[in-house]
Design a protein around this motif. Structure first.
Motif, PDB file in Angstrom:
ATOM      1  N   GLN A 197       0.826  -1.193   0.000  1.00 22.98           N
ATOM      2  CA  GLN A 197       0.000   0.000   0.000  1.00 22.98           C
ATOM      3  C   GLN A 197       0.873   1.262   0.000  1.00 22.98           C
ATOM      4  OE1 GLN A 197      -3.513  -0.264  -0.126  1.00 22.98           O
ATOM      5  NE2 GLN A 197      -2.856  -2.379  -0.503  1.00 22.98           N
ATOM      6  N   TRP A 198       0.281   2.352  -0.465  1.00 27.39           N
ATOM      7  CA  TRP A 198       0.977   3.631  -0.449  1.00 27.39           C
ATOM      8  C   TRP A 198       0.847   4.346   0.892  1.00 27.39           C
ATOM      9  CZ3 TRP A 198       4.561   5.200  -3.603  1.00 27.39           C
ATOM     10  CH2 TRP A 198       4.574   4.770  -4.938  1.00 27.39           C
ATOM     11  N   THR A 199      -0.139   3.989   1.680  1.00 26.90           N
ATOM     12  CA  THR A 199      -0.411   4.753   2.891  1.00 26.90           C
ATOM     13  C   THR A 199      -0.416   3.868   4.129  1.00 26.90           C
ATOM     14  OG1 THR A 199      -2.813   4.523   2.648  1.00 26.90           O
ATOM     15  CG2 THR A 199      -1.782   6.455   1.630  1.00 26.90           C
ATOM     16  N   GLN A 200      -0.220   4.519   5.249  1.00 28.63           N
ATOM     17  CA  GLN A 200      -0.367   3.899   6.564  1.00 28.63           C
ATOM     18  C   GLN A 200      -1.476   4.638   7.294  1.00 28.63           C
ATOM     19  OE1 GLN A 200       2.693   4.740   9.509  1.00 28.63           O
ATOM     20  NE2 GLN A 200       2.470   2.707  10.423  1.00 28.63           N
ATOM     21  N   ALA A 201      -2.461   3.910   7.786  1.00 29.79           N
ATOM     22  CA  ALA A 201      -3.583   4.543   8.480  1.00 29.79           C
ATOM     23  C   ALA A 201      -3.133   5.130   9.808  1.00 29.79           C
ATOM     24  CB  ALA A 201      -4.694   3.522   8.707  1.00 29.79           C
ATOM     25  N   VAL A 202      -3.627   6.333  10.097  1.00 31.06           N
ATOM     26  CA  VAL A 202      -3.327   7.011  11.355  1.00 31.06           C
ATOM     27  C   VAL A 202      -4.652   7.408  11.995  1.00 31.06           C
ATOM     28  CG1 VAL A 202      -2.127   8.928  12.471  1.00 31.06           C
ATOM     29  CG2 VAL A 202      -1.158   7.884  10.415  1.00 31.06           C
ATOM     30  N   PRO A 203      -5.208   6.544  12.874  1.00 27.47           N
ATOM     31  CA  PRO A 203      -6.468   6.899  13.549  1.00 27.47           C
ATOM     32  C   PRO A 203      -6.223   8.013  14.559  1.00 27.47           C
ATOM     33  CG  PRO A 203      -5.583   4.850  14.434  1.00 27.47           C
ATOM     34  CD  PRO A 203      -4.708   5.233  13.273  1.00 27.47           C
ATOM     35  N   MET A 204      -7.041   9.053  14.500  1.00 29.53           N
ATOM     36  CA  MET A 204      -6.811  10.232  15.325  1.00 29.53           C
ATOM     37  C   MET A 204      -8.046  10.585  16.146  1.00 29.53           C
ATOM     38  SD  MET A 204      -4.589  12.500  12.594  1.00 29.53           S
ATOM     39  CE  MET A 204      -4.336  13.832  13.756  1.00 29.53           C
ATOM     40  N   MET A 205      -7.788  11.302  17.221  1.00 32.50           N
ATOM     41  CA  MET A 205      -8.854  11.699  18.129  1.00 32.50           C
ATOM     42  C   MET A 205      -8.619  13.148  18.545  1.00 32.50           C
ATOM     43  SD  MET A 205      -9.700  10.046  21.874  1.00 32.50           S
ATOM     44  CE  MET A 205      -8.062  10.482  22.505  1.00 32.50           C
ATOM     45  N   ARG A 206      -9.634  13.970  18.393  1.00 33.38           N
ATOM     46  CA  ARG A 206      -9.579  15.361  18.856  1.00 33.38           C
ATOM     47  C   ARG A 206     -10.446  15.485  20.106  1.00 33.38           C
ATOM     48  NH1 ARG A 206     -10.724  17.559  14.540  1.00 33.38           N
ATOM     49  NH2 ARG A 206      -8.705  18.438  13.913  1.00 33.38           N
ATOM     50  N   HIS A 220      11.323  13.866  13.301  1.00 32.01           N
ATOM     51  CA  HIS A 220      12.441  12.947  13.511  1.00 32.01           C
ATOM     52  C   HIS A 220      12.485  12.451  14.949  1.00 32.01           C
ATOM     53  CE1 HIS A 220      13.894  16.596  15.268  1.00 32.01           C
ATOM     54  NE2 HIS A 220      14.907  15.933  15.799  1.00 32.01           N
ATOM     55  N   PHE A 221      11.948  13.270  15.881  1.00 34.20           N
ATOM     56  CA  PHE A 221      12.022  12.926  17.293  1.00 34.20           C
ATOM     57  C   PHE A 221      11.244  11.649  17.611  1.00 34.20           C
ATOM     58  CE2 PHE A 221      10.209  13.451  21.637  1.00 34.20           C
ATOM     59  CZ  PHE A 221      11.363  13.107  22.311  1.00 34.20           C
ATOM     60  N   SER A 222      10.153  11.396  16.877  1.00 34.19           N
ATOM     61  CA  SER A 222       9.412  10.153  17.103  1.00 34.19           C
ATOM     62  C   SER A 222      10.295   8.938  16.850  1.00 34.19           C
ATOM     63  CB  SER A 222       8.179  10.100  16.191  1.00 34.19           C
ATOM     64  OG  SER A 222       7.270  11.122  16.498  1.00 34.19           O
ATOM     65  N   LEU A 223      11.197   9.044  15.867  1.00 37.95           N
ATOM     66  CA  LEU A 223      12.117   7.951  15.585  1.00 37.95           C
ATOM     67  C   LEU A 223      13.268   7.940  16.578  1.00 37.95           C
ATOM     68  CD1 LEU A 223      11.333   6.226  13.096  1.00 37.95           C
ATOM     69  CD2 LEU A 223      10.552   8.575  12.835  1.00 37.95           C
ATOM     70  N   VAL A 275      13.356   4.488   2.430  1.00 33.84           N
ATOM     71  CA  VAL A 275      11.923   4.765   2.588  1.00 33.84           C
ATOM     72  C   VAL A 275      11.726   6.269   2.570  1.00 33.84           C
ATOM     73  CG1 VAL A 275       9.949   4.625   4.151  1.00 33.84           C
ATOM     74  CG2 VAL A 275      11.463   2.657   3.872  1.00 33.84           C
ATOM     75  N   PHE A 276      10.759   6.726   1.791  1.00 30.71           N
ATOM     76  CA  PHE A 276      10.402   8.143   1.718  1.00 30.71           C
ATOM     77  C   PHE A 276       9.093   8.317   2.478  1.00 30.71           C
ATOM     78  CE2 PHE A 276      12.614   6.727  -2.071  1.00 30.71           C
ATOM     79  CZ  PHE A 276      13.750   7.542  -2.031  1.00 30.71           C
ATOM     80  N   ALA A 277       9.166   8.935   3.639  1.00 24.43           N
ATOM     81  CA  ALA A 277       8.008   9.034   4.528  1.00 24.43           C
ATOM     82  C   ALA A 277       7.495  10.466   4.562  1.00 24.43           C
ATOM     83  CB  ALA A 277       8.389   8.579   5.940  1.00 24.43           C
ATOM     84  N   LEU A 278       6.225  10.626   4.243  1.00 25.86           N
ATOM     85  CA  LEU A 278       5.574  11.930   4.309  1.00 25.86           C
ATOM     86  C   LEU A 278       4.451  11.810   5.333  1.00 25.86           C
ATOM     87  CD1 LEU A 278       5.621  12.650   0.484  1.00 25.86           C
ATOM     88  CD2 LEU A 278       7.081  13.642   2.242  1.00 25.86           C
ATOM     89  N   TRP A 279       4.693  12.466   6.483  1.00 26.78           N
ATOM     90  CA  TRP A 279       3.850  12.261   7.662  1.00 26.78           C
ATOM     91  C   TRP A 279       2.637  13.192   7.693  1.00 26.78           C
ATOM     92  CZ3 TRP A 279       6.017   8.043   9.075  1.00 26.78           C
ATOM     93  CH2 TRP A 279       7.396   7.906   9.262  1.00 26.78           C
ATOM     94  N   THR A 280       1.587  12.715   8.306  1.00 23.79           N
ATOM     95  CA  THR A 280       0.446  13.546   8.642  1.00 23.79           C
ATOM     96  C   THR A 280       0.605  14.115  10.046  1.00 23.79           C
ATOM     97  OG1 THR A 280      -1.967  13.645   8.854  1.00 23.79           O
ATOM     98  CG2 THR A 280      -0.917  11.627   9.574  1.00 23.79           C
ATOM     99  N   GLY A 292       1.519  11.698  13.232  1.00 22.73           N
ATOM    100  CA  GLY A 292       1.753  10.737  12.158  1.00 22.73           C
ATOM    101  C   GLY A 292       3.043   9.963  12.339  1.00 22.73           C
ATOM    102  N   SER A 293       4.119  10.663  12.648  1.00 28.84           N
ATOM    103  CA  SER A 293       5.393   9.969  12.863  1.00 28.84           C
ATOM    104  C   SER A 293       5.338   9.111  14.114  1.00 28.84           C
ATOM    105  CB  SER A 293       6.540  10.983  12.949  1.00 28.84           C
ATOM    106  OG  SER A 293       6.310  11.942  13.972  1.00 28.84           O
ATOM    107  N   ARG A 294       4.591   9.556  15.125  1.00 30.69           N
ATOM    108  CA  ARG A 294       4.410   8.752  16.323  1.00 30.69           C
ATOM    109  C   ARG A 294       3.669   7.453  15.996  1.00 30.69           C
ATOM    110  NH1 ARG A 294       6.110   6.608  20.872  1.00 30.69           N
ATOM    111  NH2 ARG A 294       4.521   6.392  22.496  1.00 30.69           N
ATOM    112  N   ALA A 295       2.657   7.543  15.120  1.00 27.69           N
ATOM    113  CA  ALA A 295       1.918   6.344  14.715  1.00 27.69           C
ATOM    114  C   ALA A 295       2.856   5.342  14.052  1.00 27.69           C
ATOM    115  CB  ALA A 295       0.783   6.721  13.765  1.00 27.69           C
ATOM    116  N   TYR A 296       3.769   5.833  13.239  1.00 25.71           N
ATOM    117  CA  TYR A 296       4.729   4.930  12.588  1.00 25.71           C
ATOM    118  C   TYR A 296       5.669   4.311  13.617  1.00 25.71           C
ATOM    119  CZ  TYR A 296       8.259   3.048   9.487  1.00 25.71           C
ATOM    120  OH  TYR A 296       9.126   2.196   8.843  1.00 25.71           O
ATOM    121  N   ALA A 297       6.158   5.115  14.563  1.00 28.83           N
ATOM    122  CA  ALA A 297       7.085   4.600  15.567  1.00 28.83           C
ATOM    123  C   ALA A 297       6.431   3.538  16.442  1.00 28.83           C
ATOM    124  CB  ALA A 297       7.617   5.746  16.427  1.00 28.83           C
TER     125      ALA A 297
END
Length: 559
Positions: free
Chosen positions: A84-93, A460-463, A373-378, A386-391
């Motif tokens: 897939q091209w995307t990674q799902a990032v479920p969010m809550m406000r 970058h800090f999430s990584l 890997v080319f990562a473009l975060w939400t 977004g980067s936290r979701a990946y980490a």
């Protein structure tokens, strides 16, 4: 023909690295990072059609589609799970609706105004906050750092209580002759100085809430920034990693903190001094309590990270990552020109364009031994979500992720004689940065306000906190030594951008941008990626880095 043959021989030997002063490219023998392409990408992403690229909006849909189209056009493979091209990032406000907040004393009750005396919010999925007469504990700087022989907590129990913190590190305001001087990097903020660490430590110790006393100099921004969006937070939904977050978190205005401590029989200035002493230990504030009642409005939505991949031909399981965040601030109140779209042209459409350009150039060149890997975060602007979701749920194991390179705001004022290092003293990647900068005819300048903790305020800090060595290029970390105008011109660019455009509609694309310096920085990352991509080296954290232990714990996973 002879000259061309000689040129390729030099390139093959690795003896020639050229960087054009006008384009920042390598040589005519390979594809180059192109300023015109950067302009074109930013012009699209920062257009009104994309509506400020806020997560969970139609602007996100347009953005994600555009980014995928760009990757597909250059032949980059999908980098997400299962092709897939995307990674799902479920969010809550979450939003506290008309909270009732107060300190109570033997003499009575002192009501607190949200956004004026205090700024509190929650990242828990709870429908209501109902906390009455909760004890408060002054924890000083709230640091537990065995490697620095420091512990503010002792044997105190924070369960069900509110922890009250000082902002920044214990040595931030220390005199040279104080015992703590230099123990936490002097003016350079460590992670222990960040509010995020303080919230996390409070949660680990079972606290109900965490309040950080705001001070403009120590925080790096004034009260209006700390209180912005009072009561509202965006978080990763369903995140089960780590302890349950505190029910309430936020900032306490310095004036309100002074009054609170005085009613408990203490002086804030005196406590600041005492908290800088190695023997300080947290203590409960006698005779004072905290109360908070509020309904919590919860909105859930999904967002997406976009991931592209260039597989390595020899060691594909060893992964390099270059990243930026695609999101901005959506639409808001009109500015003086009537603009409502906060398009984030520089922050971070330009960084996103840089990642796409690196992908294009690497794809056009010979395959690397390691994968990229080319990562473009939400949702970076929502708190690195977004980067936290990946980490938390990485597509590629973090133990065998070689390094992360992040682009977040690049200066648009022309060629520079230097490159700005954010977070000096963290990892061996700084040596690589200096080496490649020298090949470009540039030198390294450390950030000019390390006490502001910019190292902890980008994706970058999430990584990093997961152990991956990182490098961040951020144009507002220090005034560049510009070829035209020197350091004074670089500082003026920061003053103009931060003072007028940062997170505002003014951060719009302009054909007058001089992207020569941005190309230099993007090209620098391209060289580092190729260098590490064809090597067996594993960058590491410095001995004094707070992230070294995490990386060491996974050393067996790496060849």
């Amino acid at each position: 023909m002879l000259a061309r043959t000689a040129l390729f021989a030099l390139l093959a030997l690795g003896l020639l690295v050229a960087c054009s002063t006008t384009t920042g490219s390598a040589t005519s023998a390979r594809e180059a990072i192109e300023a015109d392409r950067l302009h074109g990408i930013v012009k699209v992403l920062a257009s009104d059609e994309f509506g400020g690229r806020a997560p969970g909006t139609a602007g996100e849909d347009k953005t994600v589609s555009y980014l995928i189209e760009q990757f597909e056009a250059m032949g980059v493979e999908p980098g997400g799970a299962d092709g897939q091209w995307t990674q799902a990032v479920p969010m809550m406000r979450t939003f506290l609706e008309s909270p009732q907040l107060a300190f109570t004393y033997p003499q009575g009750q002192e009501k607190l105004m949200q956004g004026e005396d205090i700024e509190v919010s929650t990242v828990r999925a709870t429908q209501r906050i109902d906390a009455r007469d909760i004890p408060l504990v002054f924890v000083g700087f709230g640091v537990t750092a065995p490697e620095r022989d420091w512990d503010d907590y002792g044997d105190i129990d924070l369960t069900g209580k509110i922890a009250v913190f000082l902002v920044n590190d214990p040595d931030f305001a220390a005199a040279p002759d104080e015992p703590v001087a230099g123990r936490f990097g002097n003016r350079r903020m460590t992670y222990y100085g960040r509010w995020a660490y303080k919230y996390e430590e409070a949660a680990r110790r079972g606290a109900l809430g965490a309040l950080v006393i705001h001070e403009t100099e120590a925080a790096g921004y004034d009260w209006s920034v700390a209180a912005a969006g009072a009561g509202e937070r965006v978080a990763l939904a369903g995140n089960t990693s780590g302890p349950v977050p505190v029910a309430l978190q936020g900032w306490l205005h310095e004036g309100a903190a002074t009054q609170l401590l005085a009613m408990a029989g203490h002086d804030l200035a005196t406590l600041r001094s005492e908290a800088r002493q190695p023997g300080f230990r947290a203590f409960e504030l006698d005779g004072v309590r905290f109360s908070a009642q509020s309904r919590v409005k919860i909105t859930r939505f999904d967002s997406r990270n976009v991931l592209g991949l260039l597989p390595g031909h020899a060691r594909p399981d060893e992964v390099l990552m270059v990243s930026a965040h695609w999101d901005a601030y959506g639409e808001g109140p009109a500015d003086a020109q009537g603009r409502t779209v906060r398009a984030g042209a520089n922050d971070d459409a330009l960084g996103t364009a840089g990642v796409l350009e690196i992908a294009r150039v690497l794809k056009a060149g010979p395959p690397l031994e390691r994968s990229v890997v080319f990562a473009l975060w939400t949702a970076e602007e929502s708190g690195l979500v977004g980067s936290r979701a990946y980490a938390v749920d990485p597509v590629y194991p973090l133990e065998t992720t070689v390094a992360n390179f992040t682009l977040d705001i690049l200066q648009t004022a022309g060629a520079a004689r230097d490159v700005i290092l954010v977070g000096e003293g963290q990892s061996s990647l700084e040596d690589d940065l200096a080496r490649v900068a020298a090949q470009q005819g540039r030198y390294v300048t450390p950030e000019n306000l390390p006490e502001n903790g910019l190292f902890y305020r980008a994706d970058h800090f999430s990584l990093a906190r997961a152990g991956v060595p990182v490098l961040l290029l951020m144009g507002i970390a220090g005034g560049a030594d510009l070829v035209e105008g020197g350091r004074a011109a670089g500082n003026q660019w920061i003053a103009d951008y931060v003072g007028n455009c940062y997170h505002k509609p003014c951060d719009a694309w302009s054909p007058d941008w001089d992207l020569t310096g941005a190309v230099q920085d993007i090209e620098l990352f391209r060289v580092l990626l190729e260098d590490l991509g064809n090597s067996t080296r594993w960058p590491d954290w410095r001995a004094e880095s707070e992230f070294r232990a995490v990386r060491e714990s996974s050393a067996a996973a790496r060849p």
